[in-house]
Write a protein that holds these residues in place. Structure first.
Motif, PDB file in Angstrom:
ATOM      1  N   GLN A   1       6.061  42.804 -10.297  1.00  0.00           N
ATOM      2  CA  GLN A   1       6.682  43.967  -9.653  1.00  0.00           C
ATOM      3  C   GLN A   1       5.810  45.211  -9.716  1.00  0.00           C
TER       4      GLN A   1
ATOM      5  N   TRP B   1       1.686  46.639  -7.267  1.00  0.00           N
ATOM      6  CA  TRP B   1       1.475  47.610  -6.183  1.00  0.00           C
ATOM      7  C   TRP B   1       0.852  48.891  -6.713  1.00  0.00           C
TER       8      TRP B   1
ATOM      9  N   ARG C   1      -1.424  36.601  -5.739  1.00  0.00           N
ATOM     10  CA  ARG C   1      -0.577  35.934  -4.740  1.00  0.00           C
ATOM     11  C   ARG C   1      -1.226  34.664  -4.198  1.00  0.00           C
TER      12      ARG C   1
ATOM     13  N   GLY D   1       4.096  35.170  -8.762  1.00  0.00           N
ATOM     14  CA  GLY D   1       5.258  35.535  -7.954  1.00  0.00           C
ATOM     15  C   GLY D   1       5.165  36.895  -7.304  1.00  0.00           C
ATOM     16  N   VAL D   2       3.941  37.378  -7.065  1.00  0.00           N
ATOM     17  CA  VAL D   2       3.762  38.662  -6.386  1.00  0.00           C
ATOM     18  C   VAL D   2       4.279  38.536  -4.955  1.00  0.00           C
ATOM     19  N   SER D   3       5.132  39.448  -4.561  1.00  0.00           N
ATOM     20  CA  SER D   3       5.707  39.398  -3.213  1.00  0.00           C
ATOM     21  C   SER D   3       4.697  39.865  -2.176  1.00  0.00           C
ATOM     22  N   LEU D   4       4.927  39.473  -0.929  1.00  0.00           N
ATOM     23  CA  LEU D   4       4.062  39.918   0.159  1.00  0.00           C
ATOM     24  C   LEU D   4       4.101  41.433   0.292  1.00  0.00           C
ATOM     25  N   GLY D   5       5.281  42.032   0.107  1.00  0.00           N
ATOM     26  CA  GLY D   5       5.405  43.484   0.210  1.00  0.00           C
ATOM     27  C   GLY D   5       4.600  44.207  -0.846  1.00  0.00           C
TER      28      GLY D   5
END
Length: 258
Positions: free
Chosen positions: A38, A41, A166, A182-186
């Motif tokens: 999380q 970013w 990712r 588990g890094v999100s695309l966003g």
């Protein structure tokens, strides 16, 4: 549940705690700590702070009239002091593991060993030597560009870590790399946007693009090697990715400017 703005602040603070040794405290004692995935970013923002610390040391040494090489050494020392040599340690471990292990299991075991072998020592000496000499050469060409290149390269290299996380599976069933999966695309897109913005603001579109491309190529090459050597990423691989990305970015800036 925390408000969105507070959640972002806590995530940024957690990124600072993860990537530096700065005494940032903890604002979310009553809240569930964010996962590493999380917070990625915010890695480029942390990179800006680390680069600014090195840039400040470079400018301070120059103001004292010290030779460019000593000023560059002060800059690298300042950044290592801020991060606690976290990424440099990863570079050394990866060099020892990839260079000395017969198979993936042995390579991972070597990488977990706290002792530094000959490959790791050479990687540190050559990597930091190249880093110092490149910063010194940039400072002799243009001190302002050297300062801005430090900030941009540190931000851009940490933005690339989101892509590595990712794109690659964890090579271990536990550890930093596994917990960061588990890094999100966003989150990845935001990290890349912030890293690109830092490079654009610091170096402009042309030089910023050159440095970004160099960072991406270095980290893509390491990712390919890590997949072949150990089947994925670990915390050490990410640290090595940061180092290789930042150093390659600075070298590319020097080549472009000369």
């Amino acid at each position: 549940m925390m408000p969105a703005s507070r959640a972002l602040i806590v995530q940024f603070q957690h990124a600072l705690m993860m990537l530096t040794r700065l005494p940032v405290g903890w604002m979310g004692q009553s809240d569930t700590p964010p996962s590493i995935a999380q917070t990625v970013w915010a890695y480029p923002l942390v990179g800006c702070l680390v680069g600014a610390g090195g840039a400040g040391a470079l400018g301070f040494g120059t103001a004292l009239g010290l030779p460019a090489e000593i000023c560059a050494l002060l800059a690298v020392t300042g950044m290592i002091f801020i991060t606690g040599a976290l990424h440099e340690d990863g570079l050394a471990d990866v060099a020892d593991g990839f260079g000395g292990g017969r198979d993936a299991a042995q390579k991972l075991s070597i990488m977990r060993d706290s002792r530094i072998g000959s490959y790791g020592a050479l990687a540190l000496v050559l990597g930091q030597g190249l880093r110092v000499m490149t910063i010194a050469a940039l400072a002799r060409l243009d001190l302002a560009i050297a300062i801005l290149a430090l900030i941009g390269a540190e931000a851009g290299a940490r933005a690339g870590l989101a892509v590595m996380l990712r794109a690659m599976p964890s090579a271990r069933a536990q550890g930093l790399g596994h917990s960061a999966a588990g890094v999100s695309l966003g989150a990845m897109i935001l990290a890349l946007t912030l890293g690109a913005a830092a490079l654009l603001i610091c170096l402009g579109p042309a030089l910023g693009a050159v440095v970004a491309l160099a960072i991406a190529m270095a980290q893509a090459g390491l990712s390919w090697l890590a997949l072949r050597q150990i089947g994925g990423q670990t915390g050490d691989v990410l640290g090595a990715g940061q180092q290789l990305g930042a150093i390659t970015g600075l070298v590319a800036a020097l080549v472009w400017l000369r």
